[in-house]
Every structure is written in structure tokens, then in C-alpha cells.
Motif scaffolding. Structure first.
Motif, PDB file in Angstrom:
ATOM      1  N   ALA A 160      70.963  -8.703  65.913  1.00  0.00           N
ATOM      2  CA  ALA A 160      72.103  -9.843  65.966  1.00  0.00           C
ATOM      3  C   ALA A 160      72.423  -9.117  67.142  1.00  0.00           C
ATOM      4  CB  ALA A 160      72.135  -9.789  64.786  1.00  0.00           C
ATOM      5  N   LEU A 161      73.288 -10.771  67.903  1.00  0.00           N
ATOM      6  CA  LEU A 161      74.803 -10.500  68.511  1.00  0.00           C
ATOM      7  C   LEU A 161      76.088 -10.133  67.212  1.00  0.00           C
ATOM      8  CD1 LEU A 161      75.116 -11.111  71.743  1.00  0.00           C
ATOM      9  CD2 LEU A 161      76.134 -12.991  70.631  1.00  0.00           C
TER      10      LEU A 161
ATOM     11  N   ASP B 165      73.277 -21.040  64.939  1.00  0.00           N
ATOM     12  CA  ASP B 165      73.238 -22.353  64.307  1.00  0.00           C
ATOM     13  C   ASP B 165      74.409 -22.104  63.277  1.00  0.00           C
ATOM     14  OD1 ASP B 165      71.655 -19.935  62.592  1.00  0.00           O
ATOM     15  OD2 ASP B 165      70.330 -21.056  62.111  1.00  0.00           O
ATOM     16  N   ASN B 166      75.132 -20.973  63.368  1.00  0.00           N
ATOM     17  CA  ASN B 166      76.285 -20.840  62.570  1.00  0.00           C
ATOM     18  C   ASN B 166      77.816 -20.523  63.454  1.00  0.00           C
ATOM     19  OD1 ASN B 166      76.442 -17.021  62.620  1.00  0.00           O
ATOM     20  ND2 ASN B 166      73.950 -18.510  62.973  1.00  0.00           N
TER      21      ASN B 166
ATOM     22  N   ASN C 274      58.806 -22.686  62.135  1.00  0.00           N
ATOM     23  CA  ASN C 274      59.755 -22.485  62.979  1.00  0.00           C
ATOM     24  C   ASN C 274      59.180 -23.649  63.502  1.00  0.00           C
ATOM     25  OD1 ASN C 274      61.010 -19.613  62.703  1.00  0.00           O
ATOM     26  ND2 ASN C 274      61.650 -21.073  61.920  1.00  0.00           N
TER      27      ASN C 274
ATOM     28  N   THR D 181      78.927 -17.128  64.566  1.00  0.00           N
ATOM     29  CA  THR D 181      78.537 -16.785  65.275  1.00  0.00           C
ATOM     30  C   THR D 181      78.653 -17.760  66.898  1.00  0.00           C
ATOM     31  OG1 THR D 181      75.895 -15.900  64.674  1.00  0.00           O
ATOM     32  CG2 THR D 181      76.173 -16.336  67.007  1.00  0.00           C
TER      33      THR D 181
ATOM     34  N   LYS E 272      61.110 -12.941  67.367  1.00  0.00           N
ATOM     35  CA  LYS E 272      61.153 -14.783  68.161  1.00  0.00           C
ATOM     36  C   LYS E 272      61.258 -13.514  69.366  1.00  0.00           C
ATOM     37  CE  LYS E 272      62.808 -17.724  64.736  1.00  0.00           C
ATOM     38  NZ  LYS E 272      64.034 -18.522  64.130  1.00  0.00           N
TER      39      LYS E 272
ATOM     40  N   GLY F 101      69.916 -17.250  70.699  1.00  0.00           N
ATOM     41  CA  GLY F 101      69.111 -18.054  69.478  1.00  0.00           C
ATOM     42  C   GLY F 101      67.718 -18.413  70.231  1.00  0.00           C
TER      43      GLY F 101
ATOM     44  N   ASP G 190      64.708 -12.394  64.582  1.00  0.00           N
ATOM     45  CA  ASP G 190      64.060 -13.508  63.346  1.00  0.00           C
ATOM     46  C   ASP G 190      63.344 -13.504  64.043  1.00  0.00           C
ATOM     47  OD1 ASP G 190      63.900 -14.568  61.107  1.00  0.00           O
ATOM     48  OD2 ASP G 190      64.362 -17.001  62.202  1.00  0.00           O
TER      49      ASP G 190
ATOM     50  N   ASP H 183      68.109 -12.664  69.651  1.00  0.00           N
ATOM     51  CA  ASP H 183      67.190 -13.225  68.666  1.00  0.00           C
ATOM     52  C   ASP H 183      67.094 -12.118  67.409  1.00  0.00           C
ATOM     53  OD1 ASP H 183      66.808 -14.196  66.222  1.00  0.00           O
ATOM     54  OD2 ASP H 183      67.269 -16.813  67.449  1.00  0.00           O
TER      55      ASP H 183
ATOM     56  N   ARG I  45      59.112 -27.091  66.017  1.00  0.00           N
ATOM     57  CA  ARG I  45      60.814 -27.267  66.598  1.00  0.00           C
ATOM     58  C   ARG I  45      61.176 -26.494  67.676  1.00  0.00           C
ATOM     59  NH1 ARG I  45      63.369 -25.921  62.640  1.00  0.00           N
ATOM     60  NH2 ARG I  45      64.917 -24.565  62.585  1.00  0.00           N
ATOM     61  N   GLN I  46      60.134 -25.052  67.273  1.00  0.00           N
ATOM     62  CA  GLN I  46      60.446 -24.125  67.993  1.00  0.00           C
ATOM     63  C   GLN I  46      59.843 -23.976  69.369  1.00  0.00           C
ATOM     64  OE1 GLN I  46      62.395 -20.598  65.591  1.00  0.00           O
ATOM     65  NE2 GLN I  46      63.456 -22.374  64.121  1.00  0.00           N
TER      66      GLN I  46
ATOM     67  N   GLY J  30      65.281 -23.855  67.623  1.00  0.00           N
ATOM     68  CA  GLY J  30      65.276 -25.124  68.095  1.00  0.00           C
ATOM     69  C   GLY J  30      65.838 -25.646  69.539  1.00  0.00           C
TER      70      GLY J  30
ATOM     71  N   LYS K  15      69.501 -16.309  56.528  1.00  0.00           N
ATOM     72  CA  LYS K  15      68.752 -17.146  56.925  1.00  0.00           C
ATOM     73  C   LYS K  15      69.000 -18.742  55.449  1.00  0.00           C
ATOM     74  CE  LYS K  15      66.442 -17.750  59.475  1.00  0.00           C
ATOM     75  NZ  LYS K  15      67.270 -18.313  61.451  1.00  0.00           N
TER      76      LYS K  15
HETATM   77  N1  LIG Z   1      74.034 -13.847  65.753  1.00  0.00           N
HETATM   78  C1  LIG Z   1      72.766 -13.988  66.223  1.00  0.00           C
HETATM   79  N2  LIG Z   1      72.224 -13.102  66.723  1.00  0.00           N
HETATM   80  C2  LIG Z   1      70.798 -13.113  66.952  1.00  0.00           C
HETATM   81  N3  LIG Z   1      70.756 -14.779  66.261  1.00  0.00           N
HETATM   82  C3  LIG Z   1      70.657 -15.329  65.777  1.00  0.00           C
HETATM   83  C4  LIG Z   1      72.778 -15.336  65.421  1.00  0.00           C
HETATM   84  N4  LIG Z   1      72.849 -16.289  64.753  1.00  0.00           N
HETATM   85  C5  LIG Z   1      71.539 -17.406  65.075  1.00  0.00           C
HETATM   86  N5  LIG Z   1      70.529 -16.110  65.918  1.00  0.00           N
HETATM   87  C6  LIG Z   1      69.414 -17.567  65.727  1.00  0.00           C
HETATM   88  O1  LIG Z   1      69.275 -18.671  66.457  1.00  0.00           O
HETATM   89  C7  LIG Z   1      68.503 -19.473  66.509  1.00  0.00           C
HETATM   90  C8  LIG Z   1      69.297 -20.584  65.194  1.00  0.00           C
HETATM   91  O2  LIG Z   1      67.614 -21.891  65.629  1.00  0.00           O
HETATM   92  P1  LIG Z   1      67.141 -22.211  64.412  1.00  0.00           P
HETATM   93  O3  LIG Z   1      68.232 -22.829  63.737  1.00  0.00           O
HETATM   94  O4  LIG Z   1      66.193 -23.537  65.227  1.00  0.00           O
HETATM   95  O5  LIG Z   1      65.972 -21.455  63.993  1.00  0.00           O
HETATM   96  P2  LIG Z   1      65.787 -21.188  62.392  1.00  0.00           P
HETATM   97  O6  LIG Z   1      67.737 -20.281  61.832  1.00  0.00           O
HETATM   98  O7  LIG Z   1      64.935 -20.391  62.365  1.00  0.00           O
HETATM   99  O8  LIG Z   1      65.300 -22.366  61.231  1.00  0.00           O
HETATM  100  P3  LIG Z   1      65.846 -22.573  60.118  1.00  0.00           P
HETATM  101  O9  LIG Z   1      67.117 -22.843  59.784  1.00  0.00           O
HETATM  102  O10 LIG Z   1      64.722 -24.056  60.093  1.00  0.00           O
HETATM  103  O11 LIG Z   1      65.409 -21.294  59.107  1.00  0.00           O
HETATM  104  C9  LIG Z   1      67.485 -18.676  64.732  1.00  0.00           C
HETATM  105  O12 LIG Z   1      66.194 -18.093  65.823  1.00  0.00           O
HETATM  106  C10 LIG Z   1      68.812 -17.536  64.299  1.00  0.00           C
HETATM  107  O13 LIG Z   1      67.380 -16.537  64.221  1.00  0.00           O
END
Ligand SMILES: Nc1ncnc2c1ncn2[C@@H]1O[C@H](COP(=O)(O)OP(=O)(O)OP(=O)(O)O)[C@@H](O)[C@H]1O
Ligand SMILES: [Zn+2]
Length: 455
Positions: A158-159, A179-180, A119, A183, A135, A87, A113, A111, A122-123, A90, A321
């Protein structure tokens, strides 16, 4: 000698062109990668142990080299260490920035995304000019600018259970900056199977948490959270909000734990959970339960011997997302296009906006009645009165006193589904049609009105 103004102007132009060039290179790299680069296509070779630092390295790292706890041996370990950052958001941005600055040998960045305007608060590795770029490429370019000696390996993907173990095995320490829930379980199980320590953090609103899993006999993520939380109780940064400096604090603390682990000093938070409350200015630490002998991943008779389907296990998506909940049947929902058609045809109805006041202050549809979800949840008397009056007024406007349907809207379409469930459960409303508007106001902004703010 040119005038000072001319020198400054030329320096500014050089900086701008370098930025443009770097942006072009990243777009090229992104185009070449197709975004589907397989983890297997990346070289596996571990970093060789380092016997000495160069003169430049000694100068560069001099302020940390003189720390007796780190010293030459610690710095050599950092230079030979490979860290996987899951990821680049942030937490991942400040974490990777400090790891690169400190001279970690190799940084793997995963990542799927792309950079978005929301973003940037904070990113901090991504810049305005990089919106729409992957990213990992944006982060890798910024890290190379900071320290060209650090090898950055971007994985624009994605992982997943198919790639995680292979990838985790190539690194010495893993940092979970995702962030989930799916993962988090995936990364933890992969670290247990691969025998790697996992430095994990999270941040939401003004709060953050940090711990180190699976280090020196300490618990893994499953020891602490054997079962995932119900999907509808999980709040994302997009829903709940977050202050960038909070993720900055947690990302830096994560960097410290990774650096101490990689340099051989050992982490401080194995078996302990750090809780940070930025509003109160509080740091607290609680002891976590010990490793569970019956843990499905790291216990005595593990059942997790292979990576699984974590999205089914958690009942939520790892890459969506919007984290769309599915609490209602299709008949209980209306698409944003159908709602717009209904609005254009002046069909009598009540639009109920259930977002918190702070979001209504950002933007609103002028014809919507506003009652926050929280007020519905606690059956707030004043809100019920307002809703009852609106329903009665609607009835008077409708043909033959028939009830008007209620359409419930929020930002993304999750809270509106919860609100529909609540309204459906109220006996006095059970003759009414109540539906949620799929995708909420962000769907309105994306599909109906391009001038409506996206937040
Ligand atoms: N399975 C996964 N593989 C790769 N990257 C992941 C996976 N799950 C989450 N991420 C990445 O982890 C990061 C979490 O950071 P953050 O929550 O700050 O960013 P965001 O999801 O872009 O924010 P927001 O929720 O405000 O849109 C994200 O860039 C997201 O794409
Ligand atoms: Zn465990």
C-alpha cells in the motif's frame, strides 16, 4: 510441410505453455517479495536523458514519431520519463498499457491487492489464470510482454504516509488510479511536497472524472476539496458498480495527459475537470477554482509540511476493500454466525434485505423481506405498509404477542447500518429490537453457504 491444423495446434500449445511459465514466474516473484518489499529497497537512480533512438525504437514508434507535436524530441523525453501509477485496477490497467506501448522509460506500479475474478471485467492487464496473484506482478508481466524495453518496477504494497514521499520523488509524473479518499489526499500532498504533477481520474457506474493537479501553478486536490466527504456518502465500485469500458475511457484519457506532460506538450486539464457520462454519451468540462492562497498543502502558509494520518482525516480506510462503516454500537449488530444460530434454532424474527432490486435479482435469501434502503429513506408508503404487515404477522407468531426482532441485511453491511439508523428514528418502531447483520450477504457466502453467489 505440416498440415495447417497441426501448425495451429502447436502454436496454441506454445502460447498456453508460455502463459503457464509466465504465471509460475509471477508466483515465484510474489513468494520472494513477501508482499512487504520496502520502497527504500528499490533503486533510486533517475533515468538518464536519451540522446537518440535505436533503429528498432524508430520503427516501433514510427506512427507517433511523425506527429509534429511529438516528434523525435518528444519521444526521447518519453523514453527518459518515469511515471508512478498508484493502483493497478480499472484505471491503472489501461493507463499503464498505453504508457508502456508508447515507450515511457520507467513505470512504477503500486498496489497492495491481489487479482480477483470480479476484477477481470475491467482490469484488463490481469487474466483468469492469475487470480490470487499480486496485481502489480500480474500487470508488470503483461506490460513486459507488450514492451520489453519499458522498465516496470512493481511495489506490492500500500502507498502509505511512511513510503509515499520517498516513492513519489523517484518519478517525474504521478497518476492516481486509486479508489479511496485517504489515498487521494496522500498522493496529492506527496506530489505537492515533491513538486510533481498529478494526473487524477475516477470512475463509478457510468460516469468518470479527470483532472491534472499541481501543474504550472494550478490547484492541488486540497485546493478543490479542502475537506474530505463524510465517509458514509462515498460509494465504491463494489457498492455502486461500474462498467469496464468506462474505466477504460478514463484510463486512456489519463494516459494522454501523462504522455503530453512527460513529452513536454503540457496537459490539457490543469485547472479544468472533465466529466464523462457514458449513458448520455456526454463529455463536459468545467473550470476548477484557482489555487487557494490558504490551501493547507500548496498555499502561502502550508500546514501540511509532512504526510499525515489520512485515514483519521477522512474517517475511512485506505486499504479495506469492504469500506466497513461503523455507524452502530456492537450491541446494535449481530455477527453472521450468531444470525445463523438464531435461524437454525427457529427463533422468530424478521430478516429485512435492503439491497436495490438489481442486486436481489442476482441472489437472495428466500426467507428475507425485501425493501430497498432508498424506499426507507423516502418513507415510501407502500414499503411502510409491507413492513408494518410483516411486523404485525411476526408479532402474532411470537410468544404472548411480543415483538419479533428485525435483522437488517445488505451486501456488505454498510447500507444495513444506515437502514437500522432510519428504523430506529421512527417513533412507532422504537420498542422494537433492530440490528444489522455484520458483513451482510457476502459474509453469508464466505462463512455460511459456499454455494451462495459472491458478486
Ligand atoms: N493506498 C493504496 N496503495 C496501493 N494501492 C491502492 C491504494 N488504494 C487503492 N489502491 C488500489 O487501487 C486500485 C483501484 O482500482 P479498482 O477500484 O478498479 O479495483 P478494486 O478495488 O479491486 O475493485 P473493487 O472495488 O471492484 O473490488 C485497487 O487495485 C486498489 O488495491
Ligand atoms: Zn492546494
Amino acid at each position: 510441410m505440416a498440415a495447417r491444423e497441426e501448425v495451429l495446434a502447436l502454436q496454441a500449445e506454445v502460447a498456453q505453455r508460455e502463459e503457464e511459465l509466465s504465471s509460475l514466474k509471477q508466483r515465484l516473484a510474489a513468494a520472494l517479495s513477501t508482499g512487504q518489499e520496502s520502497a527504500r529497497s528499490v533503486p533510486v537512480s533517475p533515468l538518464p536523458p536519451r540522446a537518440a533512438l535505436s533503429r528498432e525504437e524508430i520503427r516501433r514508434y514510427s506512427r507517433q514519431l511523425v506527429l509534429p507535436e511529438l516528434g523525435m524530441q518528444g519521444q526521447l523525453r518519453l523514453a527518459a520519463a518515469a511515471v508512478l501509477v498508484v493502483g493497478c485496477g480499472g484505471l491503472g490497467c489501461p493507463l499503464a498499457q498505453y504508457l508502456a506501448a508508447a515507450g515511457v522509460g520507467r513505470l512504477g506500479l503500486v498496489d497492495y491487492d491481489v487479482v480477483e475474478a470480479s476484477n477481470l471485467a475491467r482490469q484488463v492487464l490481469h487474466g483468469e489464470a492469475l487470480a490470487g496473484q499480486a496485481k502489480v506482478f500480474s500487470a508488470a508481466a503483461a506490460l513486459r510482454r507488450l514492451n520489453s524495453a519499458v522498465e516496470c518496477v512493481p511495489y506490492a504494497q500500500a502507498l502509505t504516509p511512511a513510503t509515499a514521499l520517498d516513492l513519489v520523488r523517484r518519478y517525474d509524473v504521478v497518476a492516481d488510479c486509486s479508489d479511496n479518499a485517504p489515498t487521494r489526499y496522500l498522493v496529492s500532498d506527496a506530489c505537492v511536497l515533491a513538486g510533481r504533477p498529478l494526473v487524477s481520474a475516477s470512475a463509478l457506474r457510468f460516469e468518470g472524472q479527470l483532472t491534472v493537479y499541481h501543474y504550472g501553478g494550478g490547484p492541488c486536490y486540497r485546493c478543490v476539496f479542502p475537506r474530505p466527504p463524510p465517509a458514509e456518502t462515498v460509494t465504491s465500485c463494489a457498492d455502486g458498480g461500474v462498467l469496464g469500458a468506462v474505466t477504460g475511457v478514463l484510463g486512456c484519457l489519463q494516459a494522454l495527459e501523462v504522455l503530453k506532460t512527460a513529452a513536454g506538450l503540457g496537459p490539457s486539464y490543469s485547472g479544468r475537470l472533465l466529466l464523462f457520462d457514458a449513458l448520455r454519451g456526454d463529455f463536459r468540462c468545467i473550470r476548477l477554482r484557482r489555487r487557494r492562497p490558504d490551501c493547507a498543502a500548496c498555499g502561502e502558509r502550508p500546514t501540511v509540511t509532512d504526510l499525515q494520518d489520512y485515514e483519521s482525516f477522512c474517517g475511512s480506510s485506505a486499504t479495506d476493500k469492504c469500506r466497513s462503516l461503523r455507524l452502530l454500537s456492537p450491541e446494535e449488530r449481530i455477527s453472521i454466525m450468531d444470525y445463523k444460530r438464531l435461524l437454525d434454532s427457529r427463533s422468530p424474527h424478521l430478516l429485512l434485505d435492503v439491497r436495490p432490486q438489481v442486486e436481489v435479482d442476482i441472489c437472495r435469501l428466500p426467507h428475507a423481506l425485501h425493501i430497498p434502503l432508498k424506499s426507507l429513506e423516502r418513507r415510501d408508503a407502500e414499503s411502510l405498509k409491507v413492513l408494518g404487515e410483516a411486523i404485525r404477522e411476526g408479532k402474532q407468531g411470537a410468544q404472548e404477542g411480543a415483538s419479533v426482532p428485525i435483522y437488517v441485511i445488505c451486501k456488505l453491511g454498510n447500507d444495513s447500518q444506515k437502514a437500522v439508523k432510519i428504523l430506529q428514528s421512527w417513533a412507532d418502531l422504537d420498542s422494537l429490537t433492530v440490528k444489522d447483520v455484520v458483513g451482510g450477504l457476502m459474509a453469508w457466502a464466505a462463512k455460511i453457504d459456499g454455494t451462495f453467489p459472491q458478486y
